[in-house]
Structures are given as C-alpha cells and as structure tokens.
Scaffold this motif. Structure first.
Motif, mmCIF file in Angstrom:
data_model
loop_
_atom_site.group_PDB
_atom_site.id
_atom_site.type_symbol
_atom_site.label_atom_id
_atom_site.label_comp_id
_atom_site.label_asym_id
_atom_site.label_seq_id
_atom_site.Cartn_x
_atom_site.Cartn_y
_atom_site.Cartn_z
ATOM 1 N N LEU A 40 8.989 -8.578 2.736
ATOM 2 C CA LEU A 40 9.312 -7.226 2.271
ATOM 3 C C LEU A 40 9.648 -7.231 0.779
ATOM 4 C CD1 LEU A 40 11.455 -5.948 5.281
ATOM 5 C CD2 LEU A 40 9.095 -5.327 4.710
ATOM 6 N N LEU A 41 10.375 -8.245 0.330
ATOM 7 C CA LEU A 41 10.656 -8.372 -1.096
ATOM 8 C C LEU A 41 9.372 -8.598 -1.888
ATOM 9 C CD1 LEU A 41 13.907 -10.552 -1.186
ATOM 10 C CD2 LEU A 41 13.674 -8.138 -1.796
ATOM 11 N N TYR A 42 8.438 -9.322 -1.293
ATOM 12 C CA TYR A 42 7.175 -9.573 -1.982
ATOM 13 C C TYR A 42 6.372 -8.291 -2.153
ATOM 14 C CZ TYR A 42 2.923 -11.990 -3.399
ATOM 15 O OH TYR A 42 1.825 -12.425 -4.094
ATOM 16 N N ALA A 43 6.466 -7.394 -1.175
ATOM 17 C CA ALA A 43 5.787 -6.101 -1.310
ATOM 18 C C ALA A 43 6.341 -5.336 -2.505
ATOM 19 C CB ALA A 43 5.946 -5.292 -0.026
ATOM 20 N N VAL A 44 7.670 -5.341 -2.650
ATOM 21 C CA VAL A 44 8.291 -4.705 -3.811
ATOM 22 C C VAL A 44 7.854 -5.418 -5.083
ATOM 23 C CG1 VAL A 44 10.480 -4.087 -4.908
ATOM 24 C CG2 VAL A 44 10.263 -3.998 -2.418
ATOM 25 N N ASN A 45 7.763 -6.735 -5.007
ATOM 26 C CA ASN A 45 7.342 -7.544 -6.148
ATOM 27 C C ASN A 45 5.945 -7.164 -6.630
ATOM 28 O OD1 ASN A 45 7.648 -9.878 -7.990
ATOM 29 N ND2 ASN A 45 6.070 -10.796 -6.726
ATOM 30 N N LEU A 46 5.050 -6.861 -5.700
ATOM 31 C CA LEU A 46 3.693 -6.468 -6.068
ATOM 32 C C LEU A 46 3.686 -5.156 -6.847
ATOM 33 C CD1 LEU A 46 1.714 -7.307 -2.790
ATOM 34 C CD2 LEU A 46 1.610 -8.535 -4.964
ATOM 35 N N VAL A 47 4.512 -4.214 -6.427
ATOM 36 C CA VAL A 47 4.584 -2.931 -7.108
ATOM 37 C C VAL A 47 5.184 -3.099 -8.506
ATOM 38 C CG1 VAL A 47 5.554 -0.604 -7.036
ATOM 39 C CG2 VAL A 47 4.724 -1.678 -4.932
ATOM 40 N N VAL A 48 6.249 -3.898 -8.609
ATOM 41 C CA VAL A 48 6.858 -4.149 -9.915
ATOM 42 C C VAL A 48 5.866 -4.888 -10.818
ATOM 43 C CG1 VAL A 48 8.739 -5.307 -11.134
ATOM 44 C CG2 VAL A 48 9.180 -4.165 -8.960
ATOM 45 N N ALA A 49 5.065 -5.782 -10.235
ATOM 46 C CA ALA A 49 4.061 -6.507 -11.021
ATOM 47 C C ALA A 49 3.061 -5.544 -11.641
ATOM 48 C CB ALA A 49 3.336 -7.517 -10.127
ATOM 49 N N ARG A 50 2.693 -4.504 -10.903
ATOM 50 C CA ARG A 50 1.764 -3.493 -11.432
ATOM 51 C C ARG A 50 2.385 -2.778 -12.632
ATOM 52 N NH1 ARG A 50 -2.896 -1.151 -13.043
ATOM 53 N NH2 ARG A 50 -3.025 1.041 -12.498
ATOM 54 N N MET A 51 3.641 -2.360 -12.508
ATOM 55 C CA MET A 51 4.317 -1.692 -13.614
ATOM 56 C C MET A 51 4.536 -2.652 -14.781
ATOM 57 S SD MET A 51 7.074 0.798 -11.742
ATOM 58 C CE MET A 51 7.882 -0.512 -10.839
ATOM 59 N N GLN A 52 4.890 -3.900 -14.459
ATOM 60 C CA GLN A 52 5.138 -4.902 -15.488
ATOM 61 C C GLN A 52 3.872 -5.185 -16.290
ATOM 62 O OE1 GLN A 52 5.794 -8.860 -13.983
ATOM 63 N NE2 GLN A 52 7.415 -9.273 -15.471
ATOM 64 N N LEU A 100 0.839 -1.208 0.000
ATOM 65 C CA LEU A 100 0.000 0.000 0.000
ATOM 66 C C LEU A 100 0.869 1.251 0.000
ATOM 67 C CD1 LEU A 100 -2.790 -0.907 2.583
ATOM 68 C CD2 LEU A 100 -3.111 -0.541 0.140
ATOM 69 N N LEU A 101 1.861 1.266 0.880
ATOM 70 C CA LEU A 101 2.736 2.429 0.980
ATOM 71 C C LEU A 101 3.617 2.576 -0.262
ATOM 72 C CD1 LEU A 101 3.814 2.026 4.715
ATOM 73 C CD2 LEU A 101 1.981 3.453 3.773
ATOM 74 N N LEU A 102 4.136 1.452 -0.758
ATOM 75 C CA LEU A 102 4.980 1.506 -1.945
ATOM 76 C C LEU A 102 4.189 1.920 -3.182
ATOM 77 C CD1 LEU A 102 7.119 -1.714 -1.387
ATOM 78 C CD2 LEU A 102 7.879 0.656 -1.185
ATOM 79 N N GLY A 103 2.934 1.446 -3.274
ATOM 80 C CA GLY A 103 2.093 1.829 -4.401
ATOM 81 C C GLY A 103 1.815 3.323 -4.400
ATOM 82 N N ALA A 104 1.603 3.882 -3.224
ATOM 83 C CA ALA A 104 1.373 5.324 -3.125
ATOM 84 C C ALA A 104 2.648 6.108 -3.410
ATOM 85 C CB ALA A 104 0.847 5.664 -1.727
ATOM 86 N N LEU A 105 3.795 5.563 -2.984
ATOM 87 C CA LEU A 105 5.059 6.273 -3.144
ATOM 88 C C LEU A 105 5.552 6.266 -4.584
ATOM 89 C CD1 LEU A 105 7.457 7.739 -1.809
ATOM 90 C CD2 LEU A 105 8.470 5.481 -1.378
ATOM 91 N N PHE A 106 5.540 5.093 -5.221
ATOM 92 C CA PHE A 106 6.133 4.963 -6.550
ATOM 93 C C PHE A 106 5.129 5.054 -7.697
ATOM 94 C CE2 PHE A 106 9.324 2.696 -3.920
ATOM 95 C CZ PHE A 106 10.421 3.497 -4.226
ATOM 96 N N LEU A 107 3.883 4.622 -7.456
ATOM 97 C CA LEU A 107 2.895 4.616 -8.529
ATOM 98 C C LEU A 107 1.881 5.750 -8.384
ATOM 99 C CD1 LEU A 107 2.151 0.790 -8.770
ATOM 100 C CD2 LEU A 107 3.912 2.132 -9.929
ATOM 101 N N HIS A 108 1.993 6.529 -7.311
ATOM 102 C CA HIS A 108 1.093 7.660 -7.072
ATOM 103 C C HIS A 108 -0.372 7.226 -7.041
ATOM 104 C CE1 HIS A 108 4.658 10.087 -7.676
ATOM 105 N NE2 HIS A 108 4.817 9.565 -8.876
ATOM 106 N N GLU A 109 -0.601 6.056 -6.455
ATOM 107 C CA GLU A 109 -1.969 5.571 -6.330
ATOM 108 C C GLU A 109 -2.610 6.140 -5.058
ATOM 109 O OE1 GLU A 109 -1.312 1.223 -8.474
ATOM 110 O OE2 GLU A 109 -1.671 1.341 -6.321
ATOM 111 N N ARG A 110 -3.909 6.368 -5.134
ATOM 112 C CA ARG A 110 -4.631 6.848 -3.955
ATOM 113 C C ARG A 110 -4.799 5.694 -2.971
ATOM 114 N NH1 ARG A 110 -8.260 9.034 -7.718
ATOM 115 N NH2 ARG A 110 -9.843 7.590 -6.989
#
Length: 309
Positions: free
Chosen positions: A164-176, A110-120
């Motif tokens: 923690l790596l999986y959280a990053v993985n979720l954000v990269v999955a969105r971009m991917q 949730l935090l990473l998505g807001a930080l890197f993907l600018h999601e609400r």
C-alpha cells in the motif's frame, strides 16, 4: 521534461527500470541473510546516494526547488518505511506469497492516480491490471505450502502494508518526476532514505565484512540506475499506465531464479506468467495518453505556502 513521445517508449523504459530493481532484489536477499534487514538497507542506500550524486552531477546538478525538496523528503520517508516492512515480512512468508501481496500496488496506484493526479483510467488499463492480478492468483494456487510458521500472519500484514505504501510511492514518483530530473531524484532518494535509517544507527549499525562489499556496491549501482530510468519514464507517462510494468517483476524473478539458482517453474507458474505478460502487452497498446499537470495534486498533498517552482 514533458515532451510528447511514444507511450510505448515510456513503458519500455519503466519496464527496464523494474528489471534492474529485480536484479537488485537478488543482491538484497543475499545481503539481508548475511547482515540483517537494517544493515543491508542502510549500507545499500548509502552507496546508492553516492552513485546518485554522480548521476546528478553529470546532468548539471541544478539546485532543487522547494517543491522538489518536499517531494524528495516525502518519497524518502515512504520508501524507508516501505522497504523495512517488505524485507521484514519477506523473512516470514514464502517468496511467492510476498510477491503476490505486493501486486496490489499497481491496482491501488490506478485509483490514487485518478484521485490525486486526475489521470484518466481507461477500461483497457483497468482490465489489464485485473487480468494480471488474476495471473498472480493462478501462480499462488500452485504454491501449496502446508506450514508457514506462527509469524506468517504478521509477515503477510507487513508485506501488505508495504504494498500500500508502494502504491502511494508510485503516485509521489509521478509528481516528483515533474519537479526534478532523474539524476536529482536518484541522489536525493538514496540520501534521504539513508538519513531516515541513520536514526537507528547508534543501536543497530554494524560494519559489513569485506566479502559483502561487492554486493553492496552492485546493489547500490543497480538501484540508482533503476531510479534514473523510472524517474525518466514517470516524467513522460501516466501513473496508472506505467504502474502495469510492476507486473513484469514476476517474469524477471522467474527468469533469474532459473538461470542463477536452477529453479524450475511449475505449470501454474508458467500459466500465471503467460497471463501477466499478455496483460502487460495489452495495456501497452493504449494510445490515448493525455498530458497531465501535477500542480493540482502537489497543492493537495503539500503545504499551500511557497508552491511556486
């Protein structure tokens, strides 16, 4: 790929993908006990790459863009480290404790998505995520195990690092998912993870016995189908919203444990599961899903050169 559609549909597809992953985990547990962590992973991911190539070919086998290839490599490296840490830790701590630690991933996402993907990140999703985590704590309260062994602390740290790596993985999955189709993602995920694991092949690789191959094939097929579903879902929904589907893995695990292994659930487990299910359903009612573009996030995480599609 980014057609407007019902957020509930993307949520349901992501939950189905998590369900297939949960079934695959049951196969992986059996393979890990028989072959060891390294061989269970490398053979399963190798088979997944073969199935993934079939899915990619069936969807047109379009040539990957430079941006997509960078994301494939990044996610493959993250996944390889994440899987090795998780299964290494799982061998040293109780299953309930490992699963509980892994549930920090959606909250971090949730935090990473807001930080890197600018999601609400609305109050509904935040509240549902913390409520689901409270449900996990209820389950953990019922799991009173006295002695965990001298390596329990190291195992817990490994599972926590994997989460923690999986959280990053979720954000990269969105971009991917914004840069490649589900079939392409499924193929390159399996291929690149296998390539990273193959670095240790001269010292660790062993050919499995014939009796284990049906489990490897089943695990590879389930992993590929799960990646296909999750790739589609993350192309049509926000990371923080879809990350709440990760909590349903506990429900799948509890059901499989009862049906396959005859495991009975304690009142604490039932209460925690009820909280998790209610939280996910509450989050699934969110309707203010905004279309977000990954371009700024990709530029932040990847080299600035050659960023065009």
């Amino acid at each position: 790929m980014n057609r407007p559609l019902s957020p509930a549909l993307a949520f349901a597809v992501a939950a189905a993908g998590i369900g297939l992953f949960s079934i695959m985990d049951a196969f992986m547990k059996s393979l890990t006990l028989a072959l060891g962590v390294y061989n269970a992973l490398i053979w399963r991911t190798g088979v997944s790459a073969v199935f993934g190539f079939g899915a990619w070919a069936a969807t047109g086998r379009a040539r990957p863009t430079r941006r997509a290839m960078r994301l494939h490599v990044i996610r493959g490296a993250i996944t390889a480290a994440m899987a090795l840490l998780f299964f290494w830790g799982l061998a040293r701590v109780p299953m309930a404790q490992a699963i509980t630690l892994s549930y920090i991933a959606p909250l971090a996402a949730l935090l990473l998505g807001a930080l890197f993907l600018h999601e609400r990140v609305g109050a509904r999703v935040i509240g549902a995520s913390f409520a689901a985590f409270a449900g996990v704590l209820v389950v953990l309260a019922g799991e009173s195990r006295a002695s965990l062994g001298p390596e329990a602390l190291a195992g817990s740290a490994a599972v926590l690092a994997s989460a923690l790596l999986y959280a990053v993985n979720l954000v990269v999955a969105r971009m991917q998912s914004q840069a490649a189709g589900p079939g392409e993602i499924a193929f390159f995920q399996g291929m690149i993870v296998t390539a990273f694991l193959a670095l240790g092949a001269p010292w660790l690789l062993a050919v499995p016995e014939a009796a284990q191959w049906w489990k490897i094939l089943a695990g590879g097929l389930l992993a590929t189908a799960s990646l296909f579903l999750l790739g589609w879902a993350y192309a049509h929904g926000e990371t923080g919203y879809l990350a709440t589907t990760e909590y349903t893995s506990f429900v799948y695990a509890a059901t499989l444990g009862f049906l396959v292994f005859g495991e009975h659930l304690s009142p604490f487990t039932l209460a925690g599961a009820a909280i998790i299910i209610a939280s996910c359903l509450y989050a699934a009612r969110r309707r203010d899903i905004a279309a977000t573009g990954p371009d700024s996030a990709v530029l932040m995480l990847l080299p600035r050169k050659r960023t065009r599609r």
